[in-house]
Motif scaffolding. Sequence first.
Motif, PDB file in Angstrom:
ATOM      1  N   CYS A  69     -12.974 -60.408 -40.977  1.00 28.81           N
ATOM      2  CA  CYS A  69     -12.530 -59.144 -41.590  1.00 28.81           C
ATOM      3  C   CYS A  69     -13.594 -58.593 -42.535  1.00 28.81           C
ATOM      4  O   CYS A  69     -13.833 -57.374 -42.560  1.00 28.81           O
ATOM      5  CB  CYS A  69     -11.205 -59.341 -42.322  1.00 28.81           C
ATOM      6  N   ALA A  70     -14.238 -59.457 -43.310  1.00 28.80           N
ATOM      7  CA  ALA A  70     -15.302 -59.008 -44.213  1.00 28.80           C
ATOM      8  C   ALA A  70     -16.443 -58.376 -43.426  1.00 28.80           C
ATOM      9  O   ALA A  70     -16.968 -57.316 -43.807  1.00 28.80           O
ATOM     10  CB  ALA A  70     -15.804 -60.173 -45.062  1.00 28.80           C
ATOM     11  N   ALA A  71     -16.809 -59.001 -42.313  1.00 29.39           N
ATOM     12  CA  ALA A  71     -17.877 -58.436 -41.474  1.00 29.39           C
ATOM     13  C   ALA A  71     -17.452 -57.098 -40.887  1.00 29.39           C
ATOM     14  O   ALA A  71     -18.254 -56.157 -40.822  1.00 29.39           O
ATOM     15  CB  ALA A  71     -18.239 -59.417 -40.358  1.00 29.39           C
ATOM     16  N   ALA A  72     -16.199 -56.981 -40.479  1.00 30.93           N
ATOM     17  CA  ALA A  72     -15.700 -55.721 -39.918  1.00 30.93           C
ATOM     18  C   ALA A  72     -15.722 -54.615 -40.970  1.00 30.93           C
ATOM     19  O   ALA A  72     -16.105 -53.473 -40.678  1.00 30.93           O
ATOM     20  CB  ALA A  72     -14.293 -55.909 -39.367  1.00 30.93           C
ATOM     21  N   LEU A  73     -15.332 -54.944 -42.196  1.00 31.93           N
ATOM     22  CA  LEU A  73     -15.330 -53.948 -43.266  1.00 31.93           C
ATOM     23  C   LEU A  73     -16.740 -53.475 -43.617  1.00 31.93           C
ATOM     24  O   LEU A  73     -16.926 -52.340 -44.055  1.00 31.93           O
ATOM     25  CB  LEU A  73     -14.643 -54.512 -44.511  1.00 31.93           C
TER      26      LEU A  73
END
Length: 168
Positions: A69-73
């Motif tokens: 999720c952090a990478a997607a954000l």
Amino acid sequence: LLPESFRTRRMDHTPTLREIVNYHAYDDAWVPDMLAGRTMEEAGPEKFMGDLLGSDPHRSFAAIVERACAAALECEDLDRIVHCSFGDYPARHYFWQINQFRALRAHDIAKVIGADPTLPEHLVWGIWEEVSPNAEEWRAIGVFPAAIPISEDAPLESRLLGLTGREL
């Protein structure tokens, strides 16, 4: 064991629930590398092989999802090419692919374990918009099994499930 429909390309047997969760952990573990533009070869094809859940599956899975999720954000360029094992796609398409796969699998798992399998209406609508024009193409390459006939006046979630070969 789960139903035969849970078999994946990497499994030659009907998997357990733990194996399916580990399969999704494997998928999510790749997200940061994929969004960084790395190929599986560059990242190391064996990087996430094996048991990713360990002795605390909930905590291990949550940590993997948090990194994904952090990478997607952090992904600001939705046209950036993502090198998937099955081809190169813009990040926006990669997001749709992983979202539809996870949402439909969440439905499948919920149904098997006796939880409410209903998906949020906005998610169903978004997945329908992405899947319906491509369903036959994806079915031809093994993404979906044969469609199950559903009345055109059925709720959208029922039509989505039928289109993707899921029994209601």
